[in-house]
Design an enzyme around this catalytic site. Structure first.
Site, PDB file in Angstrom:
ATOM      1  N   PRO A 124       0.818  -1.227   0.000  1.00  0.00           N
ATOM      2  CA  PRO A 124       0.000   0.000   0.000  1.00  0.00           C
ATOM      3  C   PRO A 124       0.846   1.269   0.000  1.00  0.00           C
ATOM      4  CG  PRO A 124      -0.885  -1.597   1.554  1.00  0.00           C
ATOM      5  CD  PRO A 124       0.449  -2.127   1.110  1.00  0.00           C
ATOM      6  N   TYR A 125       1.932   1.256   0.751  1.00  0.00           N
ATOM      7  CA  TYR A 125       2.833   2.408   0.794  1.00  0.00           C
ATOM      8  C   TYR A 125       3.457   2.669  -0.569  1.00  0.00           C
ATOM      9  CZ  TYR A 125       7.198   4.921   1.823  1.00  0.00           C
ATOM     10  OH  TYR A 125       8.249   5.808   1.808  1.00  0.00           O
TER      11      TYR A 125
END
Length: 211
Positions: A124-125
């Site tokens: 996600p990052y």
């Protein structure tokens, strides 16, 4: 000629502010709460309190470039990653454009363009960084995107590399070296619409990043 530093209270942000202040770069540290002000005031660094999850437009007043080195941090979930690493970054780009700032410098991540190849908890990052970088490229403000490798707490060497070929595959860089490189870039106004990987290496920062 003041630079607004967003994420100033982070591990890289504090080092950027301290080095830049010592070198005479006019900076303004954007912090989230008044409780974070003491350290900066002890250094003689100007601060402004503003929240990336709220209205932060007034923090830009009187600044001509902005450095985005904010992050949701390793102990938050994907929701904060979306709000800070992606949405806040795009809002900063929009505000920089709206207020006519000269440049935006973005701290991204090496291989952000390949989020599915990252460890699962980092995907996600990395996806957020990929999208934020793409948004900044398409914005109306000139940009510099810095893509550090895996961050460490090692001391600064002042020497970096801009590719894995230079390092023999070593993908690390100290936060201290990232901070030194960012301060160098703050003063190099002719470097714009440019992206670079950043790793610990053997070249002086000015040589590696150009002057």
């Amino acid at each position: 000629m003041t630079t607004l530093v967003i994420g100033a209270n982070g591990q890289i942000g504090r080092q950027v502010c301290a080095i830049a202040h010592r070198q005479g770069h006019p900076i303004r540290a954007m912090i989230r709460s008044a409780e974070q002000r003491d350290w900066f005031e002890q250094q003689g660094i100007e601060t402004v309190v503003a929240d990336l999850e709220d209205d932060f437009a007034s923090a830009f007043e009187g600044c001509d470039q902005v450095l985005f080195t904010a992050g949701s941090g390793p102990n938050t979930g994907p929701d904060k990653t979306l709000l800070i690493d992606l949405y806040a970054a795009t809002r900063v780009a929009d505000e920089a454009s709206r207020q006519g700032l000269d440049r935006m410098l973005m701290v991204s991540a090496m291989r952000a363009e390949q989020p599915l190849q990252a460890p699962e908890k980092l995907r996600p990052y990395m996806a957020a960084k990929f999208a934020a970088d793409a948004y900044l490229r398409s914005s109306k403000v000139d940009h510099v995107i810095v893509k550090p490798g895996r961050l460490t707490d090692d001391d600064a060497t002042g020497r970096v590399a801009t590719s894995l070929d230079e390092t023999g595959g070593n993908n690390q860089i100290s936060r201290a070296n990232v901070a030194q490189a960012l301060v160098y870039l703050l003063g190099q106004r002719k470097i714009r619409n440019h992206e670079t990987v950043l790793l610990d290496g053997e070249r002086e920062i000015a040589e590696a990043l150009g002057d």
